[in-house]
Design a protein around this motif. Structure first.
Motif, PDB file in Angstrom:
ATOM      1  N   TRP A  40     -19.189   1.583 -28.144  1.00  0.00           N
ATOM      2  CA  TRP A  40     -17.780   1.784 -27.812  1.00  0.00           C
ATOM      3  C   TRP A  40     -17.573   3.158 -27.167  1.00  0.00           C
ATOM      4  O   TRP A  40     -16.873   3.298 -26.159  1.00  0.00           O
ATOM      5  N   ALA A  41     -18.176   4.175 -27.768  1.00  0.00           N
ATOM      6  CA  ALA A  41     -18.022   5.528 -27.234  1.00  0.00           C
ATOM      7  C   ALA A  41     -18.688   5.659 -25.863  1.00  0.00           C
ATOM      8  O   ALA A  41     -18.169   6.313 -24.951  1.00  0.00           O
ATOM      9  N   TRP A  42     -19.848   5.030 -25.722  1.00  0.00           N
ATOM     10  CA  TRP A  42     -20.603   5.119 -24.456  1.00  0.00           C
ATOM     11  C   TRP A  42     -19.826   4.464 -23.324  1.00  0.00           C
ATOM     12  O   TRP A  42     -19.725   5.013 -22.220  1.00  0.00           O
ATOM     13  N   ARG A  43     -19.280   3.272 -23.592  1.00  0.00           N
ATOM     14  CA  ARG A  43     -18.561   2.549 -22.542  1.00  0.00           C
ATOM     15  C   ARG A  43     -17.284   3.276 -22.128  1.00  0.00           C
ATOM     16  O   ARG A  43     -16.924   3.281 -20.948  1.00  0.00           O
ATOM     17  N   SER A  44     -16.599   3.872 -23.091  1.00  0.00           N
ATOM     18  CA  SER A  44     -15.330   4.526 -22.799  1.00  0.00           C
ATOM     19  C   SER A  44     -15.505   5.962 -22.321  1.00  0.00           C
ATOM     20  O   SER A  44     -14.622   6.511 -21.650  1.00  0.00           O
ATOM     21  N   GLY A  45     -16.631   6.584 -22.700  1.00  0.00           N
ATOM     22  CA  GLY A  45     -16.841   7.978 -22.356  1.00  0.00           C
ATOM     23  C   GLY A  45     -16.041   8.937 -23.215  1.00  0.00           C
ATOM     24  O   GLY A  45     -15.995  10.138 -22.937  1.00  0.00           O
ATOM     25  N   GLU A  46     -15.409   8.424 -24.275  1.00  0.00           N
ATOM     26  CA  GLU A  46     -14.593   9.243 -25.167  1.00  0.00           C
ATOM     27  C   GLU A  46     -15.281   9.329 -26.530  1.00  0.00           C
ATOM     28  O   GLU A  46     -15.531   8.317 -27.173  1.00  0.00           O
ATOM     29  N   ALA A  47     -15.567  10.565 -26.978  1.00  0.00           N
ATOM     30  CA  ALA A  47     -16.317  10.761 -28.220  1.00  0.00           C
ATOM     31  C   ALA A  47     -15.576  10.202 -29.432  1.00  0.00           C
ATOM     32  O   ALA A  47     -16.202   9.695 -30.370  1.00  0.00           O
ATOM     33  N   GLU A  48     -14.238  10.277 -29.436  1.00  0.00           N
ATOM     34  CA  GLU A  48     -13.477   9.808 -30.595  1.00  0.00           C
ATOM     35  C   GLU A  48     -13.633   8.309 -30.820  1.00  0.00           C
ATOM     36  O   GLU A  48     -13.426   7.811 -31.933  1.00  0.00           O
ATOM     37  N   ASN A  49     -14.028   7.559 -29.781  1.00  0.00           N
ATOM     38  CA  ASN A  49     -14.205   6.120 -29.940  1.00  0.00           C
ATOM     39  C   ASN A  49     -15.438   5.775 -30.780  1.00  0.00           C
ATOM     40  O   ASN A  49     -15.636   4.609 -31.144  1.00  0.00           O
ATOM     41  N   PHE A  50     -16.265   6.770 -31.062  1.00  0.00           N
ATOM     42  CA  PHE A  50     -17.373   6.562 -31.998  1.00  0.00           C
ATOM     43  C   PHE A  50     -16.834   6.123 -33.361  1.00  0.00           C
ATOM     44  O   PHE A  50     -17.506   5.407 -34.107  1.00  0.00           O
ATOM     45  N   TYR A  51     -15.614   6.535 -33.683  1.00  0.00           N
ATOM     46  CA  TYR A  51     -15.008   6.234 -34.978  1.00  0.00           C
ATOM     47  C   TYR A  51     -13.990   5.091 -34.908  1.00  0.00           C
ATOM     48  O   TYR A  51     -13.398   4.731 -35.922  1.00  0.00           O
ATOM     49  N   ALA A  52     -13.777   4.534 -33.727  1.00  0.00           N
ATOM     50  CA  ALA A  52     -12.741   3.509 -33.563  1.00  0.00           C
ATOM     51  C   ALA A  52     -13.032   2.265 -34.391  1.00  0.00           C
ATOM     52  O   ALA A  52     -12.126   1.686 -35.002  1.00  0.00           O
TER      53      ALA A  52
END
Length: 239
Positions: free
Chosen positions: A82-94
């Motif tokens: 999720w974080a890799w696809r979005s490029g946003e580190a916070e999505n690691f916790y989504a």
């Protein structure tokens, strides 16, 4: 969850021992430390996955159960994707936020329906339903001996509903289930604003603090409420 049906509570056993704690904390800890230190999302994701893979490899080499390590690896893999696809580190916790939200809704619904989830889980373990279900699954391909399925045989689901005839027990299980509602609600209240603010450092810290430690605390509170009275104290109360 077996810890809440034991005669005495062991925090170490409840959270999988020191090894289980390390396996649960290490990937998330490495992610937030590496990201805060380098602001490099790729390096943080690689470090997190590496920690989870090392945990699985170590268990495979030692021929110990890998269920917990594999579960952690799966959770990390989804967060990394999720974080890799979005490029946003916070999505690691989504994914964790969504998981907590689903648990919160399901557990709260069980209370509103007067089928508190803790009661179902505890009685499933105490009655041996979980072990019997595992045995039935293992023997599913085997032919049943004649006479085993006689008419009038008690339903294997009977222990899962019998406890609801005891109002005092239902109240205890309901109270214990509220602890879990509080756990998931508190996580969301704290972490969702940090997620939308993109504050990865504090989000990662909250994830660690409200992970294993808070989980262990709620397990202990659940055990304290639902544990069976000691035979000696029961006899004294009766006398």
């Amino acid at each position: 969850m077996r810890a809440v049906t034991a005669e005495s509570f062991s925090f170490a056993e409840a959270v999988g021992g020191v090894r289980g704690v390390v396996e649960a904390i290490a990937p998330g800890l490495l992610f937030v430390v590496v990201f805060v230190a380098t602001t490099d999302l790729r390096a943080a994701l690689v470090a997190s996955v590496a920690a989870a893979l090392v945990a699985v490899a170590a268990r495979l080499l030692q021929r110990t159960p890998v269920t917990q390590a594999l579960g952690g690896l799966l959770g990390i893999a989804v967060g990394v994707f999720w974080a890799w696809r979005s490029g946003e580190a916070e999505n690691f916790y989504a994914v964790g936020l969504w998981t907590n939200a689903v648990y919160l809704v399901v557990i709260l619904a069980s209370i509103l329906a007067r089928w508190p989830a803790v009661g179902l889980v505890v009685e499933a373990f105490r009655s041996g339903f979980v072990d019997q279900a595992r045995e039935r699954a293992q023997n599913a391909g085997a032919a049943a001996p004649e006479g085993d399925a006689a008419d009038g045989a008690p339903s294997p689901f009977a222990p899962l509903v019998a406890w609801r005839k005891d109002p005092a027990l239902v109240r205890r299980y309901t109270l214990a289930t509220w602890f879990w509602v509080g756990l998931f609600a508190l996580r969301l209240i704290v972490k969702v604003p940090l997620y939308f603010a993109g504050d990865v450092a504090w989000l990662g810290t909250a994830h660690l603090v409200m992970g294993v430690p808070l989980w262990g605390l709620v397990l202990w509170l659940t055990w304290a409420v639902v544990r069976r009275p000691h035979p000696a104290s029961t006899a004294a109360a009766t006398a």
